[in-house]
Scaffold this motif. Structure first.
Motif, PDB file in Angstrom:
ATOM      1  N   ASP A  86     -12.572  -2.176   1.576  1.00 58.96           N
ATOM      2  CA  ASP A  86     -12.174  -3.565   1.766  1.00 58.96           C
ATOM      3  C   ASP A  86     -10.726  -3.605   2.248  1.00 58.96           C
ATOM      4  O   ASP A  86      -9.813  -3.320   1.480  1.00 58.96           O
ATOM      5  N   PRO A  87     -10.520  -3.941   3.545  1.00 57.82           N
ATOM      6  CA  PRO A  87     -11.439  -4.305   4.622  1.00 57.82           C
ATOM      7  C   PRO A  87     -12.349  -3.129   5.023  1.00 57.82           C
ATOM      8  O   PRO A  87     -11.971  -1.969   4.852  1.00 57.82           O
ATOM      9  N   PRO A  88     -13.514  -3.416   5.600  1.00 54.97           N
ATOM     10  CA  PRO A  88     -14.481  -2.349   5.843  1.00 54.97           C
ATOM     11  C   PRO A  88     -14.150  -1.412   6.993  1.00 54.97           C
ATOM     12  O   PRO A  88     -14.502  -0.234   6.940  1.00 54.97           O
ATOM     13  N   ASN A  89     -13.464  -1.888   8.043  1.00 54.37           N
ATOM     14  CA  ASN A  89     -13.246  -1.024   9.204  1.00 54.37           C
ATOM     15  C   ASN A  89     -11.905  -1.252   9.909  1.00 54.37           C
ATOM     16  O   ASN A  89     -11.737  -0.830  11.049  1.00 54.37           O
ATOM     17  N   LYS A  90     -10.970  -1.926   9.246  1.00 52.47           N
ATOM     18  CA  LYS A  90      -9.676  -2.208   9.879  1.00 52.47           C
ATOM     19  C   LYS A  90      -8.560  -2.016   8.861  1.00 52.47           C
ATOM     20  O   LYS A  90      -8.777  -2.096   7.657  1.00 52.47           O
ATOM     21  N   LEU A  91      -7.372  -1.770   9.393  1.00 54.27           N
ATOM     22  CA  LEU A  91      -6.150  -1.746   8.592  1.00 54.27           C
ATOM     23  C   LEU A  91      -5.188  -2.762   9.205  1.00 54.27           C
ATOM     24  O   LEU A  91      -4.774  -2.619  10.355  1.00 54.27           O
ATOM     25  N   PHE A  92      -4.837  -3.780   8.427  1.00 57.73           N
ATOM     26  CA  PHE A  92      -3.958  -4.837   8.917  1.00 57.73           C
ATOM     27  C   PHE A  92      -2.514  -4.508   8.563  1.00 57.73           C
ATOM     28  O   PHE A  92      -2.200  -4.193   7.407  1.00 57.73           O
ATOM     29  N   CYS A 208       3.184 -16.114  11.049  1.00 60.29           N
ATOM     30  CA  CYS A 208       2.054 -17.035  11.196  1.00 60.29           C
ATOM     31  C   CYS A 208       1.092 -16.822  10.033  1.00 60.29           C
ATOM     32  O   CYS A 208       0.417 -15.788   9.971  1.00 60.29           O
ATOM     33  N   PRO A 209       0.996 -17.755   9.081  1.00 61.49           N
ATOM     34  CA  PRO A 209       0.092 -17.586   7.939  1.00 61.49           C
ATOM     35  C   PRO A 209      -1.371 -17.483   8.394  1.00 61.49           C
ATOM     36  O   PRO A 209      -1.806 -18.180   9.310  1.00 61.49           O
ATOM     37  N   SER A 210      -2.091 -16.592   7.724  1.00 62.52           N
ATOM     38  CA  SER A 210      -3.506 -16.399   8.031  1.00 62.52           C
ATOM     39  C   SER A 210      -4.190 -15.833   6.792  1.00 62.52           C
ATOM     40  O   SER A 210      -3.532 -15.234   5.930  1.00 62.52           O
ATOM     41  N   GLU A 214      -2.574 -13.204   3.954  1.00 61.75           N
ATOM     42  CA  GLU A 214      -2.513 -13.527   2.527  1.00 61.75           C
ATOM     43  C   GLU A 214      -3.263 -12.484   1.700  1.00 61.75           C
ATOM     44  O   GLU A 214      -2.804 -12.080   0.623  1.00 61.75           O
ATOM     45  N   LYS A 215      -4.406 -12.034   2.185  1.00 59.89           N
ATOM     46  CA  LYS A 215      -5.165 -11.006   1.465  1.00 59.89           C
ATOM     47  C   LYS A 215      -4.393  -9.692   1.430  1.00 59.89           C
ATOM     48  O   LYS A 215      -4.390  -8.990   0.407  1.00 59.89           O
ATOM     49  N   LEU A 216      -3.710  -9.368   2.526  1.00 55.44           N
ATOM     50  CA  LEU A 216      -2.908  -8.143   2.564  1.00 55.44           C
ATOM     51  C   LEU A 216      -1.790  -8.200   1.535  1.00 55.44           C
ATOM     52  O   LEU A 216      -1.555  -7.225   0.801  1.00 55.44           O
ATOM     53  N   LEU A 220      -1.388  -5.618  -1.641  1.00 62.96           N
ATOM     54  CA  LEU A 220      -0.171  -4.827  -1.814  1.00 62.96           C
ATOM     55  C   LEU A 220       0.428  -5.049  -3.202  1.00 62.96           C
ATOM     56  O   LEU A 220       0.915  -4.102  -3.844  1.00 62.96           O
ATOM     57  N   ALA A 221       0.392  -6.293  -3.683  1.00 64.53           N
ATOM     58  CA  ALA A 221       0.913  -6.566  -5.026  1.00 64.53           C
ATOM     59  C   ALA A 221       0.068  -5.854  -6.086  1.00 64.53           C
ATOM     60  O   ALA A 221       0.610  -5.287  -7.044  1.00 64.53           O
ATOM     61  N   GLU A 222      -1.262  -5.852  -5.911  1.00 62.75           N
ATOM     62  CA  GLU A 222      -2.123  -5.156  -6.872  1.00 62.75           C
ATOM     63  C   GLU A 222      -1.897  -3.648  -6.821  1.00 62.75           C
ATOM     64  O   GLU A 222      -1.906  -2.976  -7.861  1.00 62.75           O
ATOM     65  N   ALA A 223      -1.665  -3.122  -5.631  1.00 58.48           N
ATOM     66  CA  ALA A 223      -1.401  -1.682  -5.518  1.00 58.48           C
ATOM     67  C   ALA A 223      -0.104  -1.303  -6.216  1.00 58.48           C
ATOM     68  O   ALA A 223      -0.025  -0.262  -6.891  1.00 58.48           O
ATOM     69  N   GLU A 224       0.940  -2.147  -6.085  1.00 58.61           N
ATOM     70  CA  GLU A 224       2.206  -1.871  -6.766  1.00 58.61           C
ATOM     71  C   GLU A 224       2.038  -1.943  -8.278  1.00 58.61           C
ATOM     72  O   GLU A 224       2.617  -1.135  -9.025  1.00 58.61           O
ATOM     73  N   ALA A 225       1.241  -2.892  -8.750  1.00 53.57           N
ATOM     74  CA  ALA A 225       1.019  -3.005 -10.192  1.00 53.57           C
ATOM     75  C   ALA A 225       0.272  -1.778 -10.730  1.00 53.57           C
ATOM     76  O   ALA A 225       0.604  -1.263 -11.806  1.00 53.57           O
ATOM     77  N   GLU A 226      -0.708  -1.296  -9.969  1.00 57.95           N
ATOM     78  CA  GLU A 226      -1.430  -0.094 -10.386  1.00 57.95           C
ATOM     79  C   GLU A 226      -0.501   1.114 -10.416  1.00 57.95           C
ATOM     80  O   GLU A 226      -0.581   1.952 -11.322  1.00 57.95           O
ATOM     81  N   LEU A 227       0.391   1.207  -9.429  1.00 60.67           N
ATOM     82  CA  LEU A 227       1.328   2.329  -9.386  1.00 60.67           C
ATOM     83  C   LEU A 227       2.276   2.292 -10.575  1.00 60.67           C
ATOM     84  O   LEU A 227       2.542   3.333 -11.211  1.00 60.67           O
ATOM     85  N   GLU A 228       2.794   1.126 -10.918  1.00 57.26           N
ATOM     86  CA  GLU A 228       3.698   1.013 -12.064  1.00 57.26           C
ATOM     87  C   GLU A 228       2.974   1.340 -13.366  1.00 57.26           C
ATOM     88  O   GLU A 228       3.541   1.953 -14.274  1.00 57.26           O
ATOM     89  N   ALA A 229       1.710   0.949 -13.454  1.00 54.29           N
ATOM     90  CA  ALA A 229       0.947   1.241 -14.667  1.00 54.29           C
ATOM     91  C   ALA A 229       0.730   2.740 -14.831  1.00 54.29           C
ATOM     92  O   ALA A 229       0.749   3.267 -15.958  1.00 54.29           O
ATOM     93  N   ARG A 230       0.538   3.441 -13.717  1.00 52.75           N
ATOM     94  CA  ARG A 230       0.365   4.903 -13.799  1.00 52.75           C
ATOM     95  C   ARG A 230       1.670   5.603 -14.149  1.00 52.75           C
ATOM     96  O   ARG A 230       1.645   6.698 -14.745  1.00 52.75           O
ATOM     97  N   LYS A 231       2.805   5.011 -13.775  1.00 52.23           N
ATOM     98  CA  LYS A 231       4.096   5.641 -14.069  1.00 52.23           C
ATOM     99  C   LYS A 231       4.472   5.533 -15.536  1.00 52.23           C
ATOM    100  O   LYS A 231       5.216   6.373 -16.049  1.00 52.23           O
TER     101      LYS A 231
END
Length: 269
Positions: A86-92, A208-210, A214-216, A220-231
């Motif tokens: 997720d996303p299935p075939n792109k990196l934004f 330009c909001p889209s 917003e999903k990106l 990114l915020a969830e990834a940072e939270a997971e990283l801090e939790a692992r630390k």
């Protein structure tokens, strides 16, 4: 000489000649028949050999055709995915020329076994992933962060004209239970490695909001939270428990005894 002798002799001579001619003809016919039967026999043997060769060639061609069809069929069948992306075939990525930008992608193990995944990119000098690979238990998921340096535009190209040639590939490998992730496992078991997806880069205008932008940001915020939790170090499980729920805290017990003695001394004074 009486006429009957002459005629008889003549008849006898003709009879002998006729008999000889008949014998010769019969001999010739039998020779021809034997020659024809021999030729027919040779011809039949040759036909049988040709038919046998043709049958062998037909079977061989049928065998190779079946194998070829089986190979083509397998190649056309879609590979069963072990991961859901997720996303299935792109990196934004936000388009910020001359800066290092980030993207995020969710990875979930949808199989019934442990699966290792690994990132690859066509530009390892300007891109890297965090984590570059890991092992996921059945149903486990994480959000990976992808870093990329955005090259400045050439000839004042617009944002919409920017097309990145960089591509990313996610590979998966089925593993036996929990183990430590090492990238070499993909080289040791090449025949078991599956390509999950080829990801292409898509730039987003940060001004330009889209929904994609917003999903990106949310990923990114969830990834940072997971990283801090692992630390964070593992939380203290509390006092040591021995026996049937008996809590032993020697420091607390000694302190209570010390305070009790002090109180007795004060009272006695």
């Amino acid at each position: 000489m009486p006429f009957w002798q002459t005629s008889t002799g003549t008849g006898t001579g003709n009879g002998n000649a006729t008999s000889s001619s008949t014998n010769t003809t019969t001999s010739s016919s039998s020779t021809s028949s034997s020659s024809m039967s021999s030729n027919n026999s040779n011809g039949n043997n040759g036909c049988q050999q040709n038919q046998s060769n043709q049958l062998g060639e037909t079977r061989s061609s049928l065998y190779y055709s079946t194998n070829a069809m089986s190979f083509v069929t397998k190649s056309l069948l879609p590979t069963r995915r072990r991961l859901r992306l997720d996303p299935p075939n792109k990196l934004f990525f936000p388009y910020e020329p001359g800066k290092q930008v980030r993207s995020a992608i969710g990875i979930k193990n949808t199989s019934k076994s442990h699966v290792a995944f690994k990132f690859q990119t066509t530009a390892p000098k300007s891109c890297y992933m965090r984590p570059p690979g890991a092992i996921l238990a059945p149903g486990e998921s994480l959000i990976a962060t992808v870093f990329k340096f955005v090259e400045p535009p050439e000839n004042n190209e617009r944002l919409l004209d920017q097309k990145s040639r960089v591509k990313f590939k996610i590979m998966s490998l089925k593993v036996k239970g929990e183990m430590e992730y090492v990238p070499e496992m993909f080289d040791e078991q090449k025949d078991q490695v599956a390509v999950e997806q080829i990801l292409r880069v898509v730039f987003l205008d940060p001004e330009c909001p889209s929904p994609a932008l917003e999903k990106l940001k949310r990923q990114l915020a969830e990834a940072e939270a997971e990283l801090e939790a692992r630390k964070k170090p593992p939380e203290d499980a509390g006092p040591r428990v021995v026996g049937e729920g008996l809590v032993i805290d020697e420091w607390k017990e000694r302190r209570e005894r010390y305070l009790a003695r002090q109180q007795v001394e004060v009272d006695s004074v």
